[in-house]
Write a protein that holds these residues in place. Sequence first.
Motif, PDB file in Angstrom:
ATOM      1  N   UNK A  30       0.816  -1.217   0.000  1.00 26.80           N
ATOM      2  CA  UNK A  30       0.000   0.000   0.000  1.00 26.80           C
ATOM      3  C   UNK A  30       0.850   1.269   0.000  1.00 26.80           C
ATOM      4  N   UNK A  31       2.188   1.112   0.016  1.00 28.33           N
ATOM      5  CA  UNK A  31       3.046   2.292  -0.005  1.00 28.33           C
ATOM      6  C   UNK A  31       3.138   3.008   1.334  1.00 28.33           C
ATOM      7  N   UNK A  32       2.816   2.300   2.400  1.00 27.49           N
ATOM      8  CA  UNK A  32       2.924   2.897   3.739  1.00 27.49           C
ATOM      9  C   UNK A  32       4.300   2.559   4.310  1.00 27.49           C
ATOM     10  N   UNK A  33       5.020   3.588   4.757  1.00 27.67           N
ATOM     11  CA  UNK A  33       6.330   3.341   5.328  1.00 27.67           C
ATOM     12  C   UNK A  33       6.179   2.755   6.735  1.00 27.67           C
ATOM     13  N   UNK A  34       6.691   1.552   6.933  1.00 28.59           N
ATOM     14  CA  UNK A  34       6.571   0.889   8.229  1.00 28.59           C
ATOM     15  C   UNK A  34       7.921   0.309   8.594  1.00 28.59           C
ATOM     16  N   UNK A  35       8.314   0.487   9.860  1.00 26.49           N
ATOM     17  CA  UNK A  35       9.645   0.046  10.272  1.00 26.49           C
ATOM     18  C   UNK A  35       9.543  -0.741  11.572  1.00 26.49           C
ATOM     19  N   UNK A  36      10.169  -1.910  11.602  1.00 30.23           N
ATOM     20  CA  UNK A  36      10.301  -2.645  12.862  1.00 30.23           C
ATOM     21  C   UNK A  36      11.584  -2.133  13.504  1.00 30.23           C
ATOM     22  N   UNK A  37      11.492  -1.682  14.748  1.00 35.34           N
ATOM     23  CA  UNK A  37      12.643  -1.007  15.352  1.00 35.34           C
ATOM     24  C   UNK A  37      13.012  -1.625  16.689  1.00 35.34           C
ATOM     25  N   UNK A  38      13.659  -2.786  16.665  1.00 38.79           N
ATOM     26  CA  UNK A  38      14.017  -3.445  17.930  1.00 38.79           C
ATOM     27  C   UNK A  38      15.297  -2.867  18.528  1.00 38.79           C
ATOM     28  N   UNK A  39      15.473  -3.108  19.809  1.00 35.63           N
ATOM     29  CA  UNK A  39      16.752  -2.810  20.458  1.00 35.63           C
ATOM     30  C   UNK A  39      17.158  -1.348  20.441  1.00 35.63           C
ATOM     31  N   UNK A  40      16.216  -0.431  20.530  1.00 39.98           N
ATOM     32  CA  UNK A  40      16.572   0.985  20.461  1.00 39.98           C
ATOM     33  C   UNK A  40      17.492   1.461  21.589  1.00 39.98           C
ATOM     34  N   UNK A  41      17.274   1.039  22.843  1.00 36.76           N
ATOM     35  CA  UNK A  41      18.140   1.586  23.905  1.00 36.76           C
ATOM     36  C   UNK A  41      19.621   1.400  23.616  1.00 36.76           C
ATOM     37  N   UNK A  42      20.011   0.184  23.230  1.00 40.77           N
ATOM     38  CA  UNK A  42      21.426  -0.086  22.968  1.00 40.77           C
ATOM     39  C   UNK A  42      21.951   0.685  21.766  1.00 40.77           C
ATOM     40  N   UNK A  43      21.072   0.989  20.800  1.00 38.06           N
ATOM     41  CA  UNK A  43      21.496   1.714  19.600  1.00 38.06           C
ATOM     42  C   UNK A  43      21.587   3.216  19.849  1.00 38.06           C
ATOM     43  N   UNK A  44      20.591   3.755  20.521  1.00 39.00           N
ATOM     44  CA  UNK A  44      20.412   5.199  20.618  1.00 39.00           C
ATOM     45  C   UNK A  44      21.185   5.795  21.784  1.00 39.00           C
ATOM     46  N   UNK A  45      21.268   5.061  22.869  1.00 38.19           N
ATOM     47  CA  UNK A  45      21.902   5.606  24.068  1.00 38.19           C
ATOM     48  C   UNK A  45      22.567   4.495  24.849  1.00 38.19           C
ATOM     49  N   UNK A  46      23.635   3.881  24.250  1.00 34.29           N
ATOM     50  CA  UNK A  46      24.250   2.720  24.912  1.00 34.29           C
ATOM     51  C   UNK A  46      24.754   3.046  26.322  1.00 34.29           C
ATOM     52  N   UNK A  47      25.216   4.260  26.516  1.00 34.53           N
ATOM     53  CA  UNK A  47      25.752   4.608  27.832  1.00 34.53           C
ATOM     54  C   UNK A  47      24.636   4.622  28.873  1.00 34.53           C
ATOM     55  N   UNK A  48      23.515   5.283  28.536  1.00 32.11           N
ATOM     56  CA  UNK A  48      22.371   5.297  29.456  1.00 32.11           C
ATOM     57  C   UNK A  48      21.855   3.878  29.659  1.00 32.11           C
ATOM     58  N   UNK A  49      21.751   3.114  28.570  1.00 35.19           N
ATOM     59  CA  UNK A  49      21.248   1.743  28.672  1.00 35.19           C
ATOM     60  C   UNK A  49      22.125   0.918  29.611  1.00 35.19           C
ATOM     61  N   UNK A  50      23.430   1.141  29.529  1.00 37.31           N
ATOM     62  CA  UNK A  50      24.343   0.440  30.422  1.00 37.31           C
ATOM     63  C   UNK A  50      24.159   0.876  31.869  1.00 37.31           C
ATOM     64  N   UNK A  51      23.972   2.176  32.064  1.00 37.05           N
ATOM     65  CA  UNK A  51      23.809   2.684  33.432  1.00 37.05           C
ATOM     66  C   UNK A  51      22.547   2.166  34.091  1.00 37.05           C
ATOM     67  N   UNK A  52      21.496   2.004  33.285  1.00 32.16           N
ATOM     68  CA  UNK A  52      20.234   1.479  33.819  1.00 32.16           C
ATOM     69  C   UNK A  52      20.481   0.098  34.404  1.00 32.16           C
TER      70      UNK A  52
END
Lengths: 291, 291, 291, 291
Positions: free
Chosen positions: B257-279
Amino acid sequence: MLTGKKIAVIGGDARQIEVIDRLIQRDATLFLVGFEKLQRQFIGAKHVTMEEILGEDLHAVLLPVSGMQENGEVETTFSSKPAVVTQEWLNRTPKDCSIYTGISNKTLDEMAKKAECSLIKLLERDDVAIYNAIPTAEGTLLLVIQDTDITVHGSETIILGLGRVGMTVARTFSALGAYVKVGTDNSAERARAEEMKMKAFPLKELPEKVQSADICINTIPAPVLTGHVLAHMAPRCIIVDLASKPGGTDFTYAKKRGIRAKLAPGLPGLVAPKTAGRILADVAVRLLEEQ
Amino acid sequence: MLTGKKIAVIGGDARQIEVIDRLIQRDATLFLVGFEKLQRQFIGAKHVTMEEILGEDLHAVLLPVSGMQENGEVETTFSSKPAVVTQEWLNRTPKDCSIYTGISNKTLDEMAKKAECSLIKLLERDDVAIYNAIPTAEGTLLLVIQDTDITVHGSETIILGLGRVGMTVARTFSALGAYVKVGTDNSAERARAEEMKMKAFPLKELPEKVQSADICINTIPAPVLTGHVLAHMAPRCIIVDLASKPGGTDFTYAKKRGIRAKLAPGLPGLVAPKTAGRILADVAVRLLEEQ
Amino acid sequence: MLTGKKIAVIGGDARQIEVIDRLIQRDATLFLVGFEKLQRQFIGAKHVTMEEILGEDLHAVLLPVSGMQENGEVETTFSSKPAVVTQEWLNRTPKDCSIYTGISNKTLDEMAKKAECSLIKLLERDDVAIYNAIPTAEGTLLLVIQDTDITVHGSETIILGLGRVGMTVARTFSALGAYVKVGTDNSAERARAEEMKMKAFPLKELPEKVQSADICINTIPAPVLTGHVLAHMAPRCIIVDLASKPGGTDFTYAKKRGIRAKLAPGLPGLVAPKTAGRILADVAVRLLEEQ
Amino acid sequence: MLTGKKIAVIGGDARQIEVIDRLIQRDATLFLVGFEKLQRQFIGAKHVTMEEILGEDLHAVLLPVSGMQENGEVETTFSSKPAVVTQEWLNRTPKDCSIYTGISNKTLDEMAKKAECSLIKLLERDDVAIYNAIPTAEGTLLLVIQDTDITVHGSETIILGLGRVGMTVARTFSALGAYVKVGTDNSAERARAEEMKMKAFPLKELPEKVQSADICINTIPAPVLTGHVLAHMAPRCIIVDLASKPGGTDFTYAKKRGIRAKLAPGLPGLVAPKTAGRILADVAVRLLEEQ
Ligand SMILES: NC(=O)c1ccc[n+]([C@@H]2O[C@H](COP(=O)([O-])OP(=O)(O)OC[C@H]3O[C@@H](n4cnc5c(N)ncnc54)[C@H](OP(=O)(O)O)[C@@H]3O)[C@@H](O)[C@H]2O)c1
Ligand SMILES: NC(=O)c1ccc[n+]([C@@H]2O[C@H](COP(=O)([O-])OP(=O)(O)OC[C@H]3O[C@@H](n4cnc5c(N)ncnc54)[C@H](OP(=O)(O)O)[C@@H]3O)[C@@H](O)[C@H]2O)c1
Ligand SMILES: NC(=O)c1ccc[n+]([C@@H]2O[C@H](COP(=O)([O-])OP(=O)(O)OC[C@H]3O[C@@H](n4cnc5c(N)ncnc54)[C@H](OP(=O)(O)O)[C@@H]3O)[C@@H](O)[C@H]2O)c1
Ligand SMILES: NC(=O)c1ccc[n+]([C@@H]2O[C@H](COP(=O)([O-])OP(=O)(O)OC[C@H]3O[C@@H](n4cnc5c(N)ncnc54)[C@H](OP(=O)(O)O)[C@@H]3O)[C@@H](O)[C@H]2O)c1
């Protein structure tokens, strides 16, 4: 409504398409110069040359966000050749025809004056600057999230200046959970920052405040992040400088110290061209209707 | 404090460095397996092999966020060879030694049980899931700002599910100025959404609600954005699917249908590994101190 | 819609008027007991006695928020005599007739069971508790603004418990600019508090935390603000105890120490009876329609 | 610090006590006129008469928030007799001595001018007006919660004016969950309202907008809620008029129509005298230190 009003749209990029759409909605009669490469049909709009418009009883002339170059050329993203606005052309527009542009320069200012046309500089208006602060803040957020390995949430973020852009950026980062400290020499802006549950400090305290910052965003169009200040900054801190060129950061010194600093002009057009176009369309249409 | 406690850290990525740093701060005695390529020195920590640790009176064994593979192998980003945990090795750890991991699988569950070690699965804990929702929401924001030509502010955004992640995502988008509608079959979650000044609707109304949406974010690990629902969605709408694989979206149909759809797993480790580690570090240290 | 459904509304206060109005809007057929002193006419509703209803094919019986006393009496604000619900009366209602009440007690529970009627306790529902948290938080705000000579903005405010009510109270005070610290032994609630940019602490740290507090709001139905804790509190601090009677505060000790402490039950009905009525009306109507 | 600086504090109410405390903290040397009924001792401060101070080398003279009456009298809440400031007295203060007052009048303006003293009117300062907007907004909230049977959350609230006070009131009500519509003829204020996720409209649309409002708060010091506008308002709507006397509401007409309307001056001193005092103290001390 703009029924019966004749308006010339001369050049522009994707944002101007939003303006054209809005004008057509309001039933204006449009003459488009510099849009012939567009695939779309616009009902109620005619593709013309500069000369063809001249016979018309124009209500207004719309130039692009970027205005006009010194030589009269106007940016035309959707055409293979530039459009050129000359003094002679302007002189022949009707008496009460007004010119709308994003920004202006000395040449355009003078040409409008000589032609006795009122010149509306949309980007200088307070309301447009405030609406544009929204995509600017989202663009800033994008850069910061991309360039850090921590979250904005919980970060110590310094915002310099709490004017039209600074206010929105500060509210955005604070809403996301950053501990925001606003640096400004304006005591009313400091009061407003504190009322919004942020910290505030005068710029003379900047060297001390940057020591623990994770993120520093500048909106002051003056040299504030000087070498002296940067010398106190932790290397992990990132700088996004939003102030108009050349920004307020000593980029050379930042680089030397290994601090990541980015001058980020023109974010609204980059990050949200559709919204940026609508902002101009809304204000332009309102002004045209009131004219 | 963890003075005198002996802890083995076996494998892991950048996030585990945050854990190691925090443990050293709390004065633990560390044995590191799989970190020999790291340039940094850790005071109070020794680089060892699996065998060398066995003689020690271990308080706890820390595995990576990704846990252990079926064959006992453990991911070691900072080593040229994997570490392997065997049943025999586990059996020889002290009685009250506990195992910390991000996620687990049947093999690890059973090995821990046989070895009579308590197994703490950090990512399954409510508190960790809530803290991780923060970088997840920021990562979602990043994807949305990148992939749209409008601002989040003023957009119509649907969030599916108001659990641990949905709550944070919904609050984040709402704070940025989006008109958030929360779809969930849980009436308490709908009440909470309305209390937070959002709209709420049961999932059976989804086909109708998606018609005017600009952005749709899914956190429900079940097929909710089905072909039937997508058939009602405007093509301008973008989908970010956060639910664990395979997500809740019919991606094939969306593409058609031309709809942009994205499966986005594992965001914490990708976007903010330092914060994810601190958590992980914060929660692990707290649990180790209470143990 | 509730077209054709016959519903008996037996007693109640101003809140029940909202329920009646909503039921009439949804086209229900109503029998009202205990509302004869009301000046208003209700289209589609008949004033009747308990006996007169019995012949009818009732879909549901609605009791007041306060439920029923041990002796079967039901509060009737808009009548000069109480209404009485007897076992015999209940037994004669149709099989699938259900009873809606705010709260229940043992007598009502047993009567409903014997009569084989399903009993819906609206105030025990999560969604109702969350919606009611809104007027509860506004009532708490009222008490605090009245009783302090400082602003909520900038105050140090402790909230005990982050359940259905605590969540809303904490968000409200934080939004007004208070520095909120949430005390709870639930680690997921602490994580949520931190995600919402508040501080969080376990209850064992309460004696230390109260020392600098200006405002302390309790939602935990257990003795938490004990003499031991109050001994550490500054006398300027005010306490609003929202937990159900007898609250969580040692009021005698508080008085001795000169600390202003208030047990504040039933705020929704006091502070915003119309909203409180609408909350019940909305949920009751939804359930009646689904029944 | 104000070590060695001699400052005369002449009259005032509870708010001035906060100023005195702050000045003592900063090590100023104080002369107090009109505070002899206070039970408290102030270290470093002397109770004196107007005449006794005259020999001193005064750095500044502090008058109350209410300033001075036409006849030179100054309000003294903590004394049995008023203090009187005469031209002659002022003339004899040192050259660089400055006068701090809350508000001024023609007499005081002229007396200060003749005595060649600089006159600082604290309440006219932007920063003070913004800080004072905080207790003003909380006081407004108090009045609204008391006088309505609905919650602020979910209400339709109109705020007139988005200046220093309007901004804070609008943000406060919006944060509590009200649907805020800001009425103002200033297009930058309308842009700011929309940026903050509120609705905005020009005042000419007021008659139409009030029709569905539950709450209406005015901060514009001009006749805006005229008979013509009130004729369109629903009787359930309540009006809180914050503008300086006589407010912006046709109170006579409102009463005739049965609309509850309240002029609510001086909220900071009423609702949060301690905070109101601290605001003045903070700004006064900062200015005295910079003087
Ligand atoms: N990067 C982008 O995409 C983007 C988008 C929009 C705007 N901009 C740029 O961002 C900058 C700010 O725009 P704005 O609309 O927020 O402007 P603004 O409303 O005028 O605010 C400017 C702020 O800087 C302060 N300031 C100005 N000159 C100063 C000086 N010499 N020393 C100390 N403080 C000073 C102002 O304080 P006072 O009020 O006390 O002067 C105010 O706080 C401009 O350069 C603008 O071109 C960039
Ligand atoms: N992409 C990433 O980076 C990332 C990060 C973290 C988490 N996640 C994933 O995100 C998802 C949500 O995580 P969470 O921690 O928010 O989970 P959660 O707290 O359990 O929330 C799940 C939500 O989905 C609803 N739900 C679950 N099953 C459903 C069904 N069959 N039908 C309708 N509704 C259903 C739940 O409603 P009820 O409460 O009524 O069941 C709730 O609203 C998980 O798959 C998790 O693995 C992804
Ligand atoms: N005053 C009013 O007008 C008004 C209005 C509504 C409700 N209320 C009352 O307010 C109270 C809270 O209601 P709610 O709906 O928020 O309840 P809730 O959702 O159950 O939340 C209760 C909170 O207290 C904690 N808690 C309960 N028992 C505890 C214990 N023994 N020790 C430590 N923590 C404990 C819970 O933690 P866990 O989740 O870990 O148990 C949770 O944080 C109730 O008593 C209710 O009757 C009063
Ligand atoms: N009740 C209390 O306790 C309390 C406390 C503090 C202040 N106040 C009073 O509240 C009022 C507002 O104070 P403020 O500090 O917010 O003032 P402000 O910053 O000057 O804001 C005034 C607002 O009213 C608008 N306005 C002024 N004159 C107008 C006119 N003739 N027509 C249309 N709009 C007009 C302004 O728009 P422009 O910016 O376009 O002019 C602005 O939006 C004052 O009267 C003040 O004395 C009362």
